[in-house]
Design a protein around this motif. Structure first.
Motif, short mmCIF file in Angstrom:
data_model
loop_
_atom_site.label_atom_id
_atom_site.label_comp_id
_atom_site.label_asym_id
_atom_site.label_seq_id
_atom_site.Cartn_x
_atom_site.Cartn_y
_atom_site.Cartn_z
N ILE A 1 0.84 -1.19 0.00
CA ILE A 1 0.00 0.00 0.00
C ILE A 1 0.88 1.25 0.00
N SER A 2 0.47 2.27 -0.71
CA SER A 2 1.26 3.50 -0.81
C SER A 2 1.10 4.34 0.45
N ASP A 3 2.04 5.25 0.67
CA ASP A 3 1.97 6.15 1.82
C ASP A 3 0.68 6.97 1.79
N GLY B 1 -2.97 -2.62 -0.15
CA GLY B 1 -3.27 -1.81 -1.31
C GLY B 1 -4.01 -2.63 -2.36
N PRO B 2 -4.20 -2.04 -3.54
CA PRO B 2 -4.90 -2.76 -4.62
C PRO B 2 -4.18 -4.06 -4.96
N GLY B 3 -4.93 -5.14 -5.09
CA GLY B 3 -4.33 -6.42 -5.42
C GLY B 3 -4.00 -6.54 -6.89
N GLY C 1 -7.50 1.90 -1.65
CA GLY C 1 -6.73 2.88 -2.41
C GLY C 1 -6.64 2.57 -3.89
N SER C 2 -5.87 3.41 -4.59
CA SER C 2 -5.76 3.30 -6.04
C SER C 2 -4.31 3.33 -6.54
#
Length: 316
Positions: A188-190, A215-217, A301-302
């Motif tokens: 996952i991003s910050d 985060g996105p899989g 998230g994206s």
């Protein structure tokens, strides 16, 4: 669980010089909250540009009185702790992952805070290391404190999967453990993690809960990370395999001196940490099977790892 209607709150963010802490501060400031960024005294030389819009306060995590003064001045509604021991060594973990968080909790409650949001780690669900036990000890302390709380357990961060970008760009092989398929994660991003944490403020859906988040899989293996990097870099795929057993040998050798020297004990723990991350997935453990499950690991998230790698390669 996205919550955008939270009225402005007074919030103290501890660990604000880390990449996650900075992202949380940016998100909170953008959302209109009154933010105090709690910084360690040694961070005075760091670039505080990412903390623009926040009040800066300095206090050693070991100085209860200094932290109490920051809390008293800020009068927070909510405290968000993004602190973590830097080494993972037993003494560091006890002092930071447990002790410093206890100080934050006690002083925040004394100052009238109503909520404590803790950034923990998904790896504590299978605790084999000193820092994991320290984090779990504080999680239990927090749950018993009476304050409203949310415990966020993210999977791998983009930063933790970026250590080999320079190797690939330099034409070197990507290092894998075993066949590169021993572990998987949903990084996952910050910024996505910061949005997730901010959405927990005054949110009844996240109150008094432990929340694993990725985060996105889909979940990605170490080999797939390497393949992705080579693809984006436009280079032929090259791997070099390292056996996780090397960490077992290192731990045993260093363990022989642990009884005589704290240095050996600390280095033996580093070997255990390395073996753990080489062999354990950062996904939710399925209580029925005892194995890691990508399906049970929530996504949020994206931001994608592909875009992150492309950005790093372009920046050089």
């Amino acid at each position: 669980m996205v919550k955008n209607d939270t009225p402005p709150r007074r919030i103290v963010v501890a660990g604000a010089t880390g990449t996650i802490g900075q992202a949380v501060v940016r998100r909170l400031v953008a959302d209109g909250h009154s933010v105090t960024a709690l910084l360690r005294p040694g961070s005075a030389g760091h670039d505080t540009g990412p903390l623009a819009g926040a009040e800066l306060a300095h206090a050693a995590l070991s100085d209860h009185d200094a932290i109490a003064k920051v809390m008293g001045d800020a009068r927070p509604d909510c405290i968000i702790s993004c602190i973590a021991s830097r080494s993972g060594a037993p003494k560091d973990a006890e002092a930071v992952d447990y002790g410093a968080n206890v100080a934050l909790l006690e002083t925040a409650q004394a100052a009238g805070a109503r909520q404590f949001i803790l950034l923990s780690a998904i790896c504590v669900q299978k605790p084999l290391l000193a820092f994991q036990h320290a984090k779990l000890a504080f999680e239990a302390r927090l749950a018993a404190s009476g304050i409203d709380y949310t415990i966020v357990r993210p999977t791998a961060f983009f930063k933790s999967l970026s250590g080999q970008v320079k190797r690939v760009k330099a034409g070197k092989p990507f290092l894998i453990f075993g066949d590169g398929e021993l572990t998987r994660c949903k990084p996952i991003s910050d910024d996505d993690l910061a949005r997730f944490i901010a959405a927990c403020i005054d949110n009844p859906d996240t109150s008094r809960r432990i929340l694993p988040i990725g985060g996105p899989g889909p979940a990605i293996s170490l080999r797939e990370q390497g393949e992705l990097l080579f693809e984006i870099a436009g280079r032929p795929v090259r791997f070099k395999s390292v056996s996780p057993r090397l960490f077992d040998y290192a731990e045993r050798a260093l363990g022989l001196g642990s009884g005589m020297s704290g240095w050996f004990a600390e280095k033996a723990e580093y070997a255990r940490i390395a073996r753990y991350y080489a062999t354990e997935s950062m996904l939710v453990l399925d209580p029925e099977t005892g194995g890691y499950s990508a399906d049970l690991t929530p996504e949020y998230g994206s931001d994608t790892l592909r875009d992150h790698y492309a950005r790093l390669l372009a920046e050089g």
